[in-house]
Write a protein that holds these residues in place. Structure first.
Motif, PDB file in Angstrom:
ATOM      1  N   TRP A 117      -8.335  19.098  -2.384  1.00  0.00           N
ATOM      2  CA  TRP A 117      -9.422  19.040  -1.431  1.00  0.00           C
ATOM      3  C   TRP A 117      -8.935  18.763  -0.046  1.00  0.00           C
ATOM      4  N   ILE A 118      -9.216  19.738   0.857  1.00  0.00           N
ATOM      5  CA  ILE A 118      -9.191  19.692   2.298  1.00  0.00           C
ATOM      6  C   ILE A 118     -10.121  19.023   3.064  1.00  0.00           C
ATOM      7  N   TYR A 119      -9.795  18.032   3.910  1.00  0.00           N
ATOM      8  CA  TYR A 119     -10.410  17.127   4.808  1.00  0.00           C
ATOM      9  C   TYR A 119     -10.328  17.452   6.198  1.00  0.00           C
ATOM     10  N   VAL A 120     -11.437  17.938   6.793  1.00  0.00           N
ATOM     11  CA  VAL A 120     -11.426  18.315   8.221  1.00  0.00           C
ATOM     12  C   VAL A 120     -12.208  17.140   8.853  1.00  0.00           C
ATOM     13  N   THR A 151      -8.738  25.966  13.352  1.00  0.00           N
ATOM     14  CA  THR A 151      -8.946  26.116  14.846  1.00  0.00           C
ATOM     15  C   THR A 151     -10.179  25.550  15.316  1.00  0.00           C
ATOM     16  N   THR A 152     -10.327  25.352  16.806  1.00  0.00           N
ATOM     17  CA  THR A 152     -11.400  24.751  17.255  1.00  0.00           C
ATOM     18  C   THR A 152     -11.696  25.615  18.435  1.00  0.00           C
ATOM     19  N   THR A 153     -13.064  25.615  18.654  1.00  0.00           N
ATOM     20  CA  THR A 153     -13.666  26.222  19.959  1.00  0.00           C
ATOM     21  C   THR A 153     -14.516  24.968  20.526  1.00  0.00           C
ATOM     22  N   GLY A 154     -14.756  25.288  22.114  1.00  0.00           N
ATOM     23  CA  GLY A 154     -15.330  24.243  22.727  1.00  0.00           C
ATOM     24  C   GLY A 154     -14.499  22.872  22.844  1.00  0.00           C
ATOM     25  N   THR A 155     -15.208  21.811  23.218  1.00  0.00           N
ATOM     26  CA  THR A 155     -14.450  20.392  23.435  1.00  0.00           C
ATOM     27  C   THR A 155     -14.554  19.589  22.381  1.00  0.00           C
ATOM     28  N   GLY A 156     -13.598  19.309  21.494  1.00  0.00           N
ATOM     29  CA  GLY A 156     -13.564  18.507  20.591  1.00  0.00           C
ATOM     30  C   GLY A 156     -11.944  18.586  19.798  1.00  0.00           C
ATOM     31  N   THR A 157     -11.894  17.523  18.710  1.00  0.00           N
ATOM     32  CA  THR A 157     -10.528  17.334  18.171  1.00  0.00           C
ATOM     33  C   THR A 157     -10.673  17.053  16.701  1.00  0.00           C
ATOM     34  N   VAL A 158      -9.763  17.652  16.007  1.00  0.00           N
ATOM     35  CA  VAL A 158     -10.048  17.334  14.516  1.00  0.00           C
ATOM     36  C   VAL A 158      -8.631  16.924  14.016  1.00  0.00           C
ATOM     37  N   THR A 159      -8.650  16.240  12.801  1.00  0.00           N
ATOM     38  CA  THR A 159      -7.361  15.902  12.148  1.00  0.00           C
ATOM     39  C   THR A 159      -7.535  16.565  10.715  1.00  0.00           C
ATOM     40  N   VAL A 160      -6.702  16.932  10.068  1.00  0.00           N
ATOM     41  CA  VAL A 160      -6.683  17.872   8.666  1.00  0.00           C
ATOM     42  C   VAL A 160      -5.841  16.918   7.519  1.00  0.00           C
ATOM     43  N   ARG A 161      -6.531  16.635   6.570  1.00  0.00           N
ATOM     44  CA  ARG A 161      -5.604  15.947   5.491  1.00  0.00           C
ATOM     45  C   ARG A 161      -5.933  16.661   4.016  1.00  0.00           C
ATOM     46  N   ASP A 162      -4.779  16.860   3.269  1.00  0.00           N
ATOM     47  CA  ASP A 162      -4.850  17.291   2.082  1.00  0.00           C
ATOM     48  C   ASP A 162      -4.986  15.971   1.167  1.00  0.00           C
ATOM     49  N   VAL A 219     -16.305  30.550   2.282  1.00  0.00           N
ATOM     50  CA  VAL A 219     -15.885  29.247   1.377  1.00  0.00           C
ATOM     51  C   VAL A 219     -16.703  28.185   1.557  1.00  0.00           C
ATOM     52  N   GLU A 220     -17.497  27.626   0.742  1.00  0.00           N
ATOM     53  CA  GLU A 220     -18.217  26.544   0.615  1.00  0.00           C
ATOM     54  C   GLU A 220     -17.861  25.107   1.176  1.00  0.00           C
ATOM     55  N   VAL A 221     -18.391  24.704   2.351  1.00  0.00           N
ATOM     56  CA  VAL A 221     -17.864  23.546   2.739  1.00  0.00           C
ATOM     57  C   VAL A 221     -19.009  22.459   2.646  1.00  0.00           C
ATOM     58  N   ILE A 222     -18.575  21.164   2.339  1.00  0.00           N
ATOM     59  CA  ILE A 222     -19.474  19.915   2.435  1.00  0.00           C
ATOM     60  C   ILE A 222     -19.320  19.030   3.175  1.00  0.00           C
ATOM     61  N   ARG A 223     -20.584  18.638   4.063  1.00  0.00           N
ATOM     62  CA  ARG A 223     -20.304  17.704   5.138  1.00  0.00           C
ATOM     63  C   ARG A 223     -20.585  16.249   4.606  1.00  0.00           C
ATOM     64  N   TYR A 224     -19.603  15.321   5.191  1.00  0.00           N
ATOM     65  CA  TYR A 224     -19.900  13.965   4.881  1.00  0.00           C
ATOM     66  C   TYR A 224     -19.991  13.286   6.143  1.00  0.00           C
ATOM     67  N   HIS A 225     -21.199  12.409   6.438  1.00  0.00           N
ATOM     68  CA  HIS A 225     -21.185  11.728   7.461  1.00  0.00           C
ATOM     69  C   HIS A 225     -22.010  10.366   7.365  1.00  0.00           C
ATOM     70  N   GLN A 226     -20.982   9.361   7.231  1.00  0.00           N
ATOM     71  CA  GLN A 226     -21.663   8.227   6.804  1.00  0.00           C
ATOM     72  C   GLN A 226     -20.704   7.035   7.149  1.00  0.00           C
ATOM     73  N   TYR A 227     -21.261   5.963   7.577  1.00  0.00           N
ATOM     74  CA  TYR A 227     -20.420   4.422   7.660  1.00  0.00           C
ATOM     75  C   TYR A 227     -19.077   4.996   8.789  1.00  0.00           C
ATOM     76  N   GLY A 228     -19.738   5.955   9.781  1.00  0.00           N
ATOM     77  CA  GLY A 228     -18.646   5.984  10.809  1.00  0.00           C
ATOM     78  C   GLY A 228     -17.590   7.265  10.585  1.00  0.00           C
ATOM     79  N   ASP A 229     -17.578   7.781   9.354  1.00  0.00           N
ATOM     80  CA  ASP A 229     -16.850   8.950   8.867  1.00  0.00           C
ATOM     81  C   ASP A 229     -17.686  10.072   9.354  1.00  0.00           C
ATOM     82  N   ASN A 230     -16.832  11.214   9.660  1.00  0.00           N
ATOM     83  CA  ASN A 230     -17.656  12.429   9.951  1.00  0.00           C
ATOM     84  C   ASN A 230     -16.808  13.667   9.548  1.00  0.00           C
ATOM     85  N   TYR A 231     -16.780  14.070   8.462  1.00  0.00           N
ATOM     86  CA  TYR A 231     -15.748  15.112   7.994  1.00  0.00           C
ATOM     87  C   TYR A 231     -16.196  16.148   7.214  1.00  0.00           C
ATOM     88  N   TYR A 232     -15.592  17.385   7.233  1.00  0.00           N
ATOM     89  CA  TYR A 232     -15.864  18.814   6.215  1.00  0.00           C
ATOM     90  C   TYR A 232     -15.031  18.815   5.153  1.00  0.00           C
TER      91      TYR A 232
END
Length: 371
Positions: A315-318, A288-299, A338-351
Motif C-alpha cells: 500500500w502506497i500512501y501519498v 510529481t506535483t503541480t501548483g503550490t503544495g508538498t507531499v511525502t510518500v510512504r510504503d 489506478v484507483e486511488v482512495i482518499r482518507y481525510h480525518q483527524y488531521g490526516d489527509n492522504y491518498y
C-alpha cells in the motif's frame, strides 16, 4: 587451472568481438578454476564467431566455479551453445546477473545464463534481464538455460542439472520455424530434464509461427522436476498451449501466477531470498506535483520506500503536507487509471492505493496558492 579475482569493471568495447574464456582458436577447453567477480561488471560483444560454445566462458568444467559477476552482453550467433555466462556448464554458476541482448539464428541451446546446463551443472541465485531471441529454426531457448539435462548413471544414480532460486525479467521469443526438430521455448528453461526450483519469470514468452513447438512461461518442455516456480508474464502463441507454465504439462499446485503469501514465507524460511524478492514482483513508482503544495510518500508495508523497486500489493500512501489539492491522478504503464482512495480525518489527509503489477506514475495537482 587458473583462479581469477575481478577487482574492477571491464568494458571490451563495441568494436571487438569477444573470444570466450577457455577457448584457444577452434579448440574448446573447459574452465576448471574459480572466478570471483566481486560484484563487478564485464561488458562484451560477440558477432560472426563461427564456433560453438559462446559466452563469457566457452565451457565451465565440473570443478569450475563462477561467482558474483555481472555481465552486459550483446551476442549475435549462428552456432550452438550460447549463454551470457557460458555456452555449457558442468560446474557452478552462483549469484551472477546478465543484461542480455542475445540473438540466435537457426541453431540450438541458447539461454541468458548458459546454453546448456549439463547433468553436473548448477545455476543458482542468478538474474537475467533484456531480450533473448531465436530466429529461423533456432530451438531450445530459455531465460536461464536453453536446456538443463539429466542422466541415470551406474547403480541407478540420477545426475541432473539444477536451476535454483533464479529470476528472469527478460522477454523470450522465437520464430519457431523448425518443423523437423521441435522448438522448445521457456521463460526459465527451454527444455528442462533436470531439477528447477524456486524460480520466477516476470517477462513474456512468445512463439511466432504455427507448428510443432512447445512454449511455456517456465519451460517449453519438462521431463524433469519443476517445483516452487512463479510466472507473472504472458505467453503468446498462434494456438493455445497445454498450460501457460510448461508447454507439455498441465498446471501444478506449486506453480503460481499471482503473489502467494505461503510461497513467499516458504522461500524466506528456506533461504531463497532472490525468489522471495522476485515473487513480490517489484515495479517503479514516480510521484510529481503541480501548483503550490508538498507531499511525502510512504510504503505502508515497509520501513523505507525504494521508488524503483516497489513490491506489488504494497500500500502506497501519498500524504498531503501542505497545499490545497485539486486532484490526484495515478496511471499504470498502459496509461490506465489506478484507483486511488482518499482518507481525510483527524488531521490526516492522504491518498492511498495498492501497488499493481505495473509501473505507476502519480500526479498531485495543487492550486497555485498556498492553502
Amino acid at each position: 587451472e587458473l583462479n581469477y579475482y575481478l577487482n574492477a569493471d571491464l568494458d571490451m568495447g563495441e568494436n571487438i568481438s569477444w573470444l570466450p574464456l577457455g577457448r584457444v582458436s577452434y579448440t574448446v577447453t573447459k574452465y576448471s578454476g574459480t572466478f570471483w567477480g566481486n560484484g563487478h561488471t564485464i561488458r562484451y560483444r560477440i558477432w560472426a564467431l563461427d564456433e560453438e560454445n559462446q559466452g563469457l566462458f566457452s565451457t565451465i568444467a565440473e570443478n569450475g566455479k563462477v561467482y558474483d559477476v555481472n555481465v552486459v552482453c550483446n551476442i549475435n550467433s549462428k552456432r550452438d551453445y550460447v549463454g551470457g555466462i557460458a555456452g555449457e556448464n558442468y560446474g557452478l554458476i552462483h549469484n551472477c546477473s546478465v543484461m542480455a541482448t542475445i540473438v540466435e539464428e537457426d541453431n540450438d541451446y541458447v539461454g541468458g545464463i548458459v546454453g546448456e546446463n549439463t547433468v553436473y551443472g548448477r545455476v543458482e541465485g542468478c538474474y537475467v534481464e533484456g531480450t533473448i531471441t531465436g530466429l529461423g529454426s533456432a530451438t531450445k531457448i530459455g531465460g536461464i538455460a536453453g536446456k538443463s539435462n539429466s542422466k541415470v548413471g551406474g547403480g541407478g544414480i540420477v545426475y541432473e542439472g539444477n536451476i535454483l532460486n533464479c529470476w528472469v525479467s527478460a522477454n523470450i521469443s522465437s520464430d519457431c520455424n523448425n518443423f523437423s526438430n521441435r522448438p522448445y521455448v521457456g521463460g526459465i528453461c527451454g527444455e528442462n530434464k533436470g531439477n528447477m526450483q524456486y524460480c520466477c519469470m516476470t517477462g513474456d514468452v512468445a512463439c511466432a509461427s504455427e507448428g510443432n513447438y512447445q512454449v511455456g512461461g517456465l519451460a517449453g518442455f519438462s521431463g524433469g522436476s519443476t517445483q516452487h516456480c512463479t510466472f507473472y508474464g504472458t505467453v503468446t502463441t498462434p494456438s493455445e498451449p497445454l498450460s501457460k507454465y510448461i508447454g507439455n504439462s498441465h498446471a501444478n499446485a506449486d506453480w503460481f501466477d499471482t503473489f502467494n503469501q505461503d510461497e513467499y514465507d516458504d522461500a524466506v524460511s528456506n533461504g531463497h531470498s532472490l525468489y522471495a524478492y522476485a515473487i513480490r514482483n517489484v515495479f517503479a513508482l514516480s510521484v510529481t506535483t503541480t501548483g503550490t503544495g508538498t507531499v511525502t510518500v510512504r510504503d505502508f508495508n515497509a520501513e523505507t520506500i525504494d521508488y524503483d523497486k516497489v513490491p506489488t500489493g504494497h500500500w502506497i500512501y501519498v500524504n498531503i503536507t501542505s497545499g490545497v489539492v485539486v486532484g490526484v491522478i495515478a496511471k499504470d504503464a498502459d496509461d490506465k487509471d489506478v484507483e486511488v482512495i482518499r482518507y481525510h480525518q483527524y488531521g490526516d489527509n492522504y491518498y492511498m492505493f495498492p501497488m499493481p503489477r505495473s509501473n505507476v506514475s502519480v500526479t498531485v495537482n495543487f492550486t497555485t496558492q498556498q492553502g
